[in-house]
Design an enzyme around this catalytic site. Structure first.
Site, PDB file in Angstrom:
ATOM      1  N   HIS A   1      75.731  25.362  43.321  1.00 15.77           N
ATOM      2  CA  HIS A   1      74.935  25.750  44.340  1.00 15.77           C
ATOM      3  C   HIS A   1      75.321  25.326  45.818  1.00 15.77           C
ATOM      4  O   HIS A   1      74.926  25.619  46.885  1.00 15.77           O
ATOM      5  CB  HIS A   1      73.454  25.495  44.077  1.00 15.77           C
ATOM      6  CG  HIS A   1      73.042  26.654  43.278  1.00 15.77           C
ATOM      7  ND1 HIS A   1      71.658  27.161  43.234  1.00 15.77           N
ATOM      8  CD2 HIS A   1      73.582  26.909  41.920  1.00 15.77           C
ATOM      9  CE1 HIS A   1      71.609  27.909  42.278  1.00 15.77           C
ATOM     10  NE2 HIS A   1      72.750  27.919  41.504  1.00 15.77           N
TER      11      HIS A   1
ATOM     12  N   HIS B   1      77.415  29.767  32.492  1.00 16.96           N
ATOM     13  CA  HIS B   1      76.474  30.118  31.613  1.00 16.96           C
ATOM     14  C   HIS B   1      76.826  29.480  30.111  1.00 16.96           C
ATOM     15  O   HIS B   1      75.980  29.712  29.288  1.00 16.96           O
ATOM     16  CB  HIS B   1      76.030  31.470  31.444  1.00 16.96           C
ATOM     17  CG  HIS B   1      75.412  31.647  32.922  1.00 16.96           C
ATOM     18  ND1 HIS B   1      74.839  33.182  33.156  1.00 16.96           N
ATOM     19  CD2 HIS B   1      74.931  31.030  33.909  1.00 16.96           C
ATOM     20  CE1 HIS B   1      74.273  33.016  34.402  1.00 16.96           C
ATOM     21  NE2 HIS B   1      74.253  31.734  34.969  1.00 16.96           N
TER      22      HIS B   1
END
EC number: 1.11.1.21
Length: 723
Positions: free
Chosen positions: A97, A265
């Protein structure tokens, strides 16, 4: 006390003036040009005055830091316990992020400055709980001190997390210096509330390509796309279209996008096993007692299995602390149906999942939990292009691992500039096309003889100065791309940009190229040197003998070293320094000038002196006369400022972006001007600078200041000249 209940009214300080609720002194004039972006990281904000991080980091114990970072991954802290005893997923999300705010259009965002420590990024909804991740890194920052920046430490944490879980990473480069306050130059969108419907960013939300430039994320406060679907409505095919456009705007192709989605993920989990309504304010709005922590839940347990961040709940694989092929086994091994997390978020769950494919509870390994997929994950399955890529990844784990490692390296280094800026033992030897490689150019040749040849070439001051400026002005301090090094102005697409006056550019280059060959110099050097010669001649015509500093050594990039498509975003749509706009825009010409100046790393004073000097040397695009406030075109005089501040002249609007400068007594028109010209007389700060250069005693200062600012622009991309 005098019994007056209105004690605050007698308090001798500004009431609210020292908080964001306090009105700025300029709030009365909302249309006034705001120069703050040119001074946002002033040296006064830096507590490490005189400190050179890029020199200091070379003395870092790289091996020791990496070992400590890997050890930290499994040293669970009671105040914020690690999922399954491993912080890998959290650190990957922190690094991701931090880097993932980068966008290609203007090069802004990204993790290269440690900006995730400050507003607004530290308080974006998508960054919930990353404040905890940064605090977990504090012992390492404290230990290694100034030898490692927060920017480097944060991105290293994600890379070490992947290594600790079994991925062979591609490498890592240190060298990112920290900033010390919010980045005021980054436009994140016009929305006034977090997660406002994405329709506000699109002309047509059904066509992701219509998203407002330079934005990349689909909603205010998100890094990429909404994990629940377009505007929170699950539809994997529609989400796939948004994913493709979003990652494209972050410089990723389809294969890199699929690899990053799957690889991100493969490990870790999402957190939504609780009541999101119990969370407190984000860090910037939290109570002073929370000490910079945000999203605190003071009424019930908020850690471990009860953590709430995104609202999505669950892990994607059965082994979320291991780098494996579990993501693809789950995605393609099951049918999936919509459900909701305990926090109410929409997500997908496998139909008839087998117990062995269920991840363990983060605190109790004897408890099995339901895996999940987001709408973006389902997009990898239903979109035919993404599906084909993911099926290849599924069938070739080694290929997937290598592709992901390279994409992760690109994600975390994309805004760092050329490889010459990378520091440390793990910098990959391979030159990557997205690093805009430039070969080392000749540094030893007869510069004096070459200058004499340029001077005798017949090129005008305007030709030489404008060509050098056009070559150098592509530089973006936001991601260290562009600039004169590489001489890419001679290659597609730059040679054909309207702002570069292709016909004139071709004529000038045809003169300079044989001179470069004869001297044994690079064309990149000759372009800049010719600009310097032009400045010296202009100064001589103004009565000043100056030598413009020149550092040889630039190289000429080849077509093969140039990713032409990625250079499209560097095309100037306006250049106030040459009084040119490709077309009219909603944004004013003077605001476009500020944007260009900020990307070039200029202060307001440097912007002022450069523009005034370029005007009088006759470098306007197409030979235009707007703003050429002089009768001695080609001489480096302060006439632009002298005539701008002459009270014997008046300024008369004649069009949308045109003005006549006329004699007050006779009405005779002496000059014409644009808004960019006149803002230096209308804006109070810029007028103050203009008046300095209009003074009779500052003519020599004007020339000296121009030369200094000129050299700064010419050398912006000479990273080999600095530590």
């Amino acid at each position: 006390m005098d019994g007056n209940d209105n004690a605050a009214g007698k308090c001798p300080v500004m009431h609210g003036g020292n908080t964001e609720t306090g009105a700025s002194v300029m709030a009365w004039w909302p249309k006034a040009l705001n120069l703050d972006i040119l001074h946002q990281h002033d040296s006064k904000t830096n507590p490490l005055q005189g400190f050179d991080y890029r020199s200091a980091v070379k003395g870092l114990d790289f091996a020791g830091l990496k070992a400590d970072m890997k050890a930290l991954m499994t040293e669970s802290q009671e105040w914020w316990p690690a999922d399954w005893g491993h912080y890998g997923g959290l650190m990957i999300r922190l690094a991701w992020h931090s880097a993932g705010s980068y966008r290609l259009a203007d090069g802004r965002g990204g993790g290269g400055t440690g900006n995730i420590r400050f507003a607004p990024l530290n308080s974006w909804p998508d960054n919930a709980s990353l404040d905890k991740a940064r605090r977990l890194l504090w012992p390492l920052k404290k230990k290694y001190g100034n030898k490692v920046s927060w920017a480097d430490l944060i991105l290293l944490s994600g890379t070490m997390a992947y290594e600790s879980m079994g991925l062979k990473t591609f490498g890592f480069g240190f060298g990112r210096a920290d900033i010390w306050g919010p980045e005021k130059d980054v436009y994140w969108g016009a929305e006034k509330e977090w997660l406002a419907p994405s329709d506000e960013r699109y002309e047509d939300v059904g066509n992701p390509a219509t998203m407002e430039n330079p934005l990349a994320a689909v909603q205010m406060g998100l890094i990429y796309v909404n994990p629940e679907g377009v505007n929170g409505n699950p539809d994997p095919l529609r989400t796939a279209a948004q994913v493709r456009e979003t990652f494209k705007r972050m410089a990723m192709n389809d294969e890199e996008t699929a690899a990053l989605t799957a690889g991100g993920h493969t490990v870790g989990k999402a957190h939504g096993n609780g009541n999101a309504g119990l969370l407190g304010a984000a860090p910037e709005g939290a109570d002073i007692a929370d000490q910079g922590f945000g999203w605190m839940n003071h009424s019930s347990r908020m850690v471990g299995r009860n953590t709430v961040t995104s609202g999505i709940e669950g892990a994607w694989t059965a082994n979320p602390t291991k780098w494996d092929n579990g993501y693809f086994d789950m995605l393609f091994g099951y049918d999936w149906e919509l459900t909701r997390s305990p926090a109410g978020a929409q997500q997908w769950r496998p139909v008839n999942v087998r117990p062995e494919d269920m991840p363990a509870d983060v605190e109790d390994p004897s408890i099995k939990t339901m895996p999940l997929m987001t709408d973006a994950d389902m997009a990898m399955k239903v979109d035919p292009i993404y599906r084909a890529i993911c099926e290849r990844f599924r069938d070739d784990h080694a290929y997937f691992s290598e592709t992901f490692a390279r994409a992760w390296f690109k994600l975390t280094h994309r805004d760092m500039g050329p490889k010459v800026r990378y520091i440390g033992p793990d910098v990959p030897a391979e030159d990557l096309i997205w690093q805009d490689p430039v070969p080392v150019g000749p540094a030893v040749y007869d510069v004096s003889a070459l200058k004499a040849a340029i001077l005798g070439s017949g090129l005008s001051v305007s030709d030489m100065v404008a060509t050098a400026w056009d070559s150098a002005r592509t530089y973006r301090g936001s991601d260290m791309r562009g600039g004169a090094n590489g001489a890419r102005i001679r290659l597609a697409p730059q040679k054909d940009w309207a702002g570069n006056e292709p016909a004139r550019l071709a004529r000038v280059l045809a003169v300079l190229e044989p001179l470069a060959v004869a001297a044994g110099a690079s064309l990149a050097d000759v372009i800049v040197l010719a600009g310097n010669v032009g400045v010296e001649q202009a100064a001589k015509a103004a009565g000043f003998a100056v030598t413009v500093p020149f550092a040889p050594g630039r190289g000429d990039a080849s077509v093969e070293q140039t990713d032409a498509e990625s250079f499209d975003v560097l095309e100037p749509l306006a250049d106030g320094f040459r009084n040119w706009q490709k077309e009219h825009y909603v944004v004013s010409p003077e605001e476009l000038l500020l944007d260009r100046a900020q990307l070039l790393g200029l202060t307001a004073a440097e912007m002022t002196v450069l523009l005034g000097g370029l005007r009088v040397m006759g470098t306007n695009h197409g030979g235009g006369t707007q703003g050429v406030f002089t009768d001695r075109v080609g001489a480096l005089t302060p006439d632009f400022f002298v005539n701008l501040t002459d009270m014997g002249l008046k300024w008369v609007p004649t069009g949308r972006n045109s003005y006549d400068i006329a004699d007050r007594a006779t009405g005779a028109v002496k000059y014409t001007a644009s808004r960019v010209d006149l803002v230096f007389g209308s804006n109070s700060v810029l007028r103050a600078y203009a008046e300095v250069y209009a003074q009779d005693d500052n003519r020599e200062k004007f020339v000296a200041d121009f030369v200094k600012a000129w050299v700064k622009v010419m050398n912006n991309d000479r990273f080999d000249l600095v530590a």
